[in-house]
Design a protein around this motif. Structure first.
Motif, mmCIF file in Angstrom:
data_model
loop_
_atom_site.group_PDB
_atom_site.id
_atom_site.type_symbol
_atom_site.label_atom_id
_atom_site.label_comp_id
_atom_site.label_asym_id
_atom_site.label_seq_id
_atom_site.Cartn_x
_atom_site.Cartn_y
_atom_site.Cartn_z
ATOM 1 N N GLY A 88 2.312 -6.599 -5.805
ATOM 2 C CA GLY A 88 2.206 -6.078 -7.165
ATOM 3 C C GLY A 88 0.818 -5.649 -7.589
ATOM 4 N N SER A 89 -0.150 -5.736 -6.694
ATOM 5 C CA SER A 89 -1.533 -5.409 -7.054
ATOM 6 C C SER A 89 -1.729 -3.906 -7.208
ATOM 7 C CB SER A 89 -2.500 -5.949 -5.994
ATOM 8 O OG SER A 89 -2.459 -5.134 -4.846
ATOM 9 N N LEU A 90 -2.829 -3.575 -7.832
ATOM 10 C CA LEU A 90 -3.220 -2.172 -7.972
ATOM 11 C C LEU A 90 -4.425 -1.850 -7.093
ATOM 12 C CD1 LEU A 90 -2.830 -1.687 -11.828
ATOM 13 C CD2 LEU A 90 -1.324 -0.826 -10.032
ATOM 14 N N ASP A 91 -4.761 -2.750 -6.180
ATOM 15 C CA ASP A 91 -5.949 -2.583 -5.348
ATOM 16 C C ASP A 91 -5.704 -1.764 -4.087
ATOM 17 O OD1 ASP A 91 -7.402 -4.174 -7.120
ATOM 18 O OD2 ASP A 91 -6.881 -6.001 -6.035
ATOM 19 N N LEU A 92 -4.498 -1.808 -3.563
ATOM 20 C CA LEU A 92 -4.190 -1.155 -2.304
ATOM 21 C C LEU A 92 -3.577 0.220 -2.558
ATOM 22 C CD1 LEU A 92 -4.169 -1.615 0.792
ATOM 23 C CD2 LEU A 92 -1.829 -2.483 0.533
ATOM 24 N N LEU A 93 -4.214 1.266 -2.017
ATOM 25 C CA LEU A 93 -3.744 2.635 -2.241
ATOM 26 C C LEU A 93 -2.727 3.082 -1.196
ATOM 27 C CD1 LEU A 93 -7.134 4.301 -3.181
ATOM 28 C CD2 LEU A 93 -5.323 3.536 -4.714
ATOM 29 N N GLY A 94 -2.854 2.548 0.016
ATOM 30 C CA GLY A 94 -1.951 2.949 1.083
ATOM 31 C C GLY A 94 -1.913 1.909 2.172
ATOM 32 N N LEU A 95 -0.956 2.086 3.082
ATOM 33 C CA LEU A 95 -0.790 1.135 4.165
ATOM 34 C C LEU A 95 -0.202 1.837 5.374
ATOM 35 C CD1 LEU A 95 -0.761 -1.935 5.006
ATOM 36 C CD2 LEU A 95 1.639 -1.914 4.272
ATOM 37 N N TYR A 96 -0.767 1.540 6.539
ATOM 38 C CA TYR A 96 -0.158 1.974 7.797
ATOM 39 C C TYR A 96 0.632 0.790 8.324
ATOM 40 C CZ TYR A 96 0.515 3.048 12.693
ATOM 41 O OH TYR A 96 1.089 3.247 13.922
ATOM 42 N N ASP A 97 1.930 0.952 8.455
ATOM 43 C CA ASP A 97 2.822 -0.096 8.926
ATOM 44 C C ASP A 97 3.361 0.322 10.285
ATOM 45 O OD1 ASP A 97 4.568 -2.252 9.115
ATOM 46 O OD2 ASP A 97 6.095 -1.308 7.855
ATOM 47 N N GLY A 98 2.702 -0.149 11.340
ATOM 48 C CA GLY A 98 3.119 0.235 12.681
ATOM 49 C C GLY A 98 2.134 -0.255 13.713
ATOM 50 N N LEU A 99 2.290 0.239 14.909
ATOM 51 C CA LEU A 99 1.434 -0.121 16.019
ATOM 52 C C LEU A 99 0.611 1.099 16.414
ATOM 53 C CD1 LEU A 99 0.851 -2.502 17.938
ATOM 54 C CD2 LEU A 99 2.606 -1.575 19.455
ATOM 55 N N ALA A 100 -0.700 0.979 16.286
ATOM 56 C CA ALA A 100 -1.603 2.103 16.577
ATOM 57 C C ALA A 100 -1.425 2.593 18.008
ATOM 58 C CB ALA A 100 -3.050 1.677 16.355
ATOM 59 N N LEU A 101 -1.669 3.863 18.217
ATOM 60 C CA LEU A 101 -1.549 4.445 19.559
ATOM 61 C C LEU A 101 -2.372 3.690 20.592
ATOM 62 C CD1 LEU A 101 -1.641 8.314 18.981
ATOM 63 C CD2 LEU A 101 0.334 6.883 19.510
ATOM 64 N N THR A 102 -3.517 3.206 20.193
ATOM 65 C CA THR A 102 -4.411 2.511 21.121
ATOM 66 C C THR A 102 -3.896 1.133 21.509
ATOM 67 O OG1 THR A 102 -5.685 1.718 19.233
ATOM 68 C CG2 THR A 102 -6.479 3.717 20.333
ATOM 69 N N GLU A 103 -2.886 0.632 20.799
ATOM 70 C CA GLU A 103 -2.345 -0.700 21.082
ATOM 71 C C GLU A 103 -0.958 -0.645 21.721
ATOM 72 O OE1 GLU A 103 -2.449 -2.937 17.464
ATOM 73 O OE2 GLU A 103 -4.571 -2.538 17.155
#
Length: 115
Positions: free
Chosen positions: A41-56
């Motif tokens: 519920g915060s207003l601090d986070l603008l976006g999120l990557y939800d996944g596994l990076a190509l490098t991992e």
């Protein structure tokens, strides 16, 4: 600043379309999602990557759920004074989260001036 969900989503799509082709051409099995706020519920986070990076990634292929890049509407609106500010912040958020897909961490993003 106020903006309804449909208008904000269109703005995000417009900003995504403005990104350089070389930045988005290698995005594979990724969906872009607009949500009102993060789960906490915060207003601090603008976006999120939800996944596994190509490098991992080791083996990655058929049947994998898509990674998600989430753009949060209300935090963006809380930070923007006008539509120009909003577009700038959405653009920066998209670049930031796409960078995470490619395995660029927050320290590298700070060095590049994108975090």
């Amino acid at each position: 600043m106020e903006m309804d969900a449909a208008t904000f989503e269109k703005l995000v799509v417009d900003e995504l379309d403005l990104l350089p082709e070389e930045m988005v051409q290698d995005l594979d099995n990724v969906v872009f999602v607009v949500e009102d706020r993060p789960e906490d519920g915060s207003l601090d986070l603008l976006g999120l990557y939800d996944g596994l990076a190509l490098t991992e990634r080791g083996h990655y292929g058929m049947g994998e759920l898509p990674d998600r890049i989430i753009v949060y509407r209300e935090p963006h609106l809380a930070q923007a004074e006008n539509e120009e500010d909003l577009r700038h912040e959405v653009h920066t958020t998209l670049v930031h989260e796409i960078a995470h897909f490619f395995g660029i961490d927050d320290d590298q993003l700070h060095e590049l001036g994108w975090a």
